[in-house]
Design a protein around this motif. Structure first.
Motif, PDB file in Angstrom:
ATOM      1  N   VAL A  89       0.847  -1.189   0.000  1.00 47.34           N
ATOM      2  CA  VAL A  89       0.000   0.000   0.000  1.00 47.34           C
ATOM      3  C   VAL A  89       0.887   1.245   0.000  1.00 47.34           C
ATOM      4  O   VAL A  89       2.112   1.147   0.058  1.00 47.34           O
ATOM      5  CB  VAL A  89      -0.967   0.002   1.210  1.00 47.34           C
ATOM      6  CG1 VAL A  89      -1.965  -1.144   1.115  1.00 47.34           C
ATOM      7  CG2 VAL A  89      -0.211  -0.088   2.531  1.00 47.34           C
ATOM      8  N   GLY A  90       0.275   2.403  -0.039  1.00 47.17           N
ATOM      9  CA  GLY A  90       1.024   3.657  -0.010  1.00 47.17           C
ATOM     10  C   GLY A  90       1.886   3.816  -1.254  1.00 47.17           C
ATOM     11  O   GLY A  90       1.588   3.284  -2.317  1.00 47.17           O
ATOM     12  N   GLY A  91       2.973   4.546  -1.099  1.00 46.18           N
ATOM     13  CA  GLY A  91       3.899   4.753  -2.212  1.00 46.18           C
ATOM     14  C   GLY A  91       4.429   3.447  -2.746  1.00 46.18           C
ATOM     15  O   GLY A  91       4.554   3.255  -3.953  1.00 46.18           O
ATOM     16  N   TYR A  92       4.731   2.519  -1.839  1.00 49.32           N
ATOM     17  CA  TYR A  92       5.208   1.205  -2.277  1.00 49.32           C
ATOM     18  C   TYR A  92       4.136   0.494  -3.097  1.00 49.32           C
ATOM     19  O   TYR A  92       4.422  -0.096  -4.138  1.00 49.32           O
ATOM     20  CB  TYR A  92       5.636   0.375  -1.066  1.00 49.32           C
ATOM     21  CG  TYR A  92       5.962  -1.057  -1.395  1.00 49.32           C
ATOM     22  CD1 TYR A  92       6.848  -1.369  -2.422  1.00 49.32           C
ATOM     23  CD2 TYR A  92       5.397  -2.100  -0.677  1.00 49.32           C
ATOM     24  CE1 TYR A  92       7.145  -2.691  -2.725  1.00 49.32           C
ATOM     25  CE2 TYR A  92       5.696  -3.409  -0.975  1.00 49.32           C
ATOM     26  CZ  TYR A  92       6.559  -3.708  -2.003  1.00 49.32           C
ATOM     27  OH  TYR A  92       6.851  -5.003  -2.312  1.00 49.32           O
ATOM     28  N   ARG A  94       1.989   1.809  -4.954  1.00 52.31           N
ATOM     29  CA  ARG A  94       1.926   2.459  -6.270  1.00 52.31           C
ATOM     30  C   ARG A  94       3.170   2.180  -7.106  1.00 52.31           C
ATOM     31  O   ARG A  94       3.293   2.650  -8.236  1.00 52.31           O
ATOM     32  CB  ARG A  94       1.769   3.976  -6.095  1.00 52.31           C
ATOM     33  CG  ARG A  94       0.422   4.402  -5.555  1.00 52.31           C
ATOM     34  CD  ARG A  94       0.264   5.919  -5.576  1.00 52.31           C
ATOM     35  NE  ARG A  94       1.297   6.619  -4.827  1.00 52.31           N
ATOM     36  CZ  ARG A  94       1.257   6.864  -3.515  1.00 52.31           C
ATOM     37  NH1 ARG A  94       0.241   6.419  -2.796  1.00 52.31           N
ATOM     38  NH2 ARG A  94       2.238   7.535  -2.927  1.00 52.31           N
ATOM     39  N   SER A 101      12.598   5.023   2.224  1.00 54.65           N
ATOM     40  CA  SER A 101      11.162   5.101   2.500  1.00 54.65           C
ATOM     41  C   SER A 101      10.705   3.878   3.270  1.00 54.65           C
ATOM     42  O   SER A 101      11.296   2.806   3.164  1.00 54.65           O
ATOM     43  CB  SER A 101      10.359   5.167   1.195  1.00 54.65           C
ATOM     44  OG  SER A 101      10.587   6.363   0.526  1.00 54.65           O
ATOM     45  N   ASP A 104       5.376   0.201   3.031  1.00 51.88           N
ATOM     46  CA  ASP A 104       4.018   0.130   3.571  1.00 51.88           C
ATOM     47  C   ASP A 104       3.336  -1.145   3.089  1.00 51.88           C
ATOM     48  O   ASP A 104       3.115  -1.319   1.883  1.00 51.88           O
ATOM     49  CB  ASP A 104       3.199   1.346   3.125  1.00 51.88           C
ATOM     50  CG  ASP A 104       3.757   2.654   3.653  1.00 51.88           C
ATOM     51  OD1 ASP A 104       4.214   2.668   4.805  1.00 51.88           O
ATOM     52  OD2 ASP A 104       3.734   3.653   2.910  1.00 51.88           O
ATOM     53  N   SER A 136       5.670  -0.193   7.913  1.00 51.65           N
ATOM     54  CA  SER A 136       4.655   0.493   8.691  1.00 51.65           C
ATOM     55  C   SER A 136       3.330  -0.131   8.353  1.00 51.65           C
ATOM     56  O   SER A 136       3.119  -0.671   7.275  1.00 51.65           O
ATOM     57  CB  SER A 136       4.653   1.992   8.376  1.00 51.65           C
ATOM     58  OG  SER A 136       4.296   2.220   7.033  1.00 51.65           O
ATOM     59  N   ALA A 138       0.013   0.602   7.328  1.00 51.59           N
ATOM     60  CA  ALA A 138      -0.683   1.717   6.711  1.00 51.59           C
ATOM     61  C   ALA A 138      -2.109   1.810   7.236  1.00 51.59           C
ATOM     62  O   ALA A 138      -2.807   0.813   7.352  1.00 51.59           O
ATOM     63  CB  ALA A 138      -0.682   1.545   5.193  1.00 51.59           C
TER      64      ALA A 138
END
Length: 140
Positions: A89-92, A94, A101, A104, A136, A138
């Motif tokens: 999820v998150g930037g990862y 995408r 970083s 997520d 983390s 998310a």
């Protein structure tokens, strides 16, 4: 039943090939995974310094992490892999993972895990932490 795991459809990249060669076919100790990831990351850094497009490099970093997460999940998840889902999820999620970083991820399980499943989940996240992943949970 073999768990379904999404594999990257992108053509092999030199940094990913470095990671794959360093890890080999067998399960490796976490310290070896950390070294392999460092070599592949150093390749991306060198390419950044040579002027390669940042957008390409953050996508490739995500693919490196995909590969390593899949390896570690298969190594540590055991029986829970049949009923759980590991989701980026998150930037990862995408496919945009910048250096340093957080990775997520969200682990989805159908019910409250039993003691064995909790042990497998714990082993997986411990391996991630030991490989120098900064994960983390998310938020929704």
């Amino acid at each position: 039943m073999e768990p379904k795991i999404a594999e990257s459809l992108a053509p092999a990249d030199e940094s990913l090939e470095l990671l794959k060669r360093a890890l080999g076919e067998e399960s490796q100790p976490v310290a070896h995974c950390r070294e392999a990831l460092a070599k592949a990351s150093a390749n991306l850094t060198t390419r950044f310094e040579a002027g390669e497009a940042v957008g390409t490099l953050v996508q490739l970093r995500s693919e490196l992490i995909d590969y390593l997460l899949i390896r570690l999940w298969r190594q540590h998840a055991g029986g829970i892999a049949d009923s759980a889902a590991l989701v980026a999820v998150g930037g990862y999620g995408r496919g945009e993972l910048h250096p340093y970083s957080d990775v997520d991820i969200r682990l989805l399980v159908p019910d409250t895990p039993d003691e064995v499943a909790n042990s497998q989940i714990s082993a997986f996240f411990t391996a991630l932490w030991d490989c120098l992943f900064y994960t983390s949970d998310a938020a929704d």
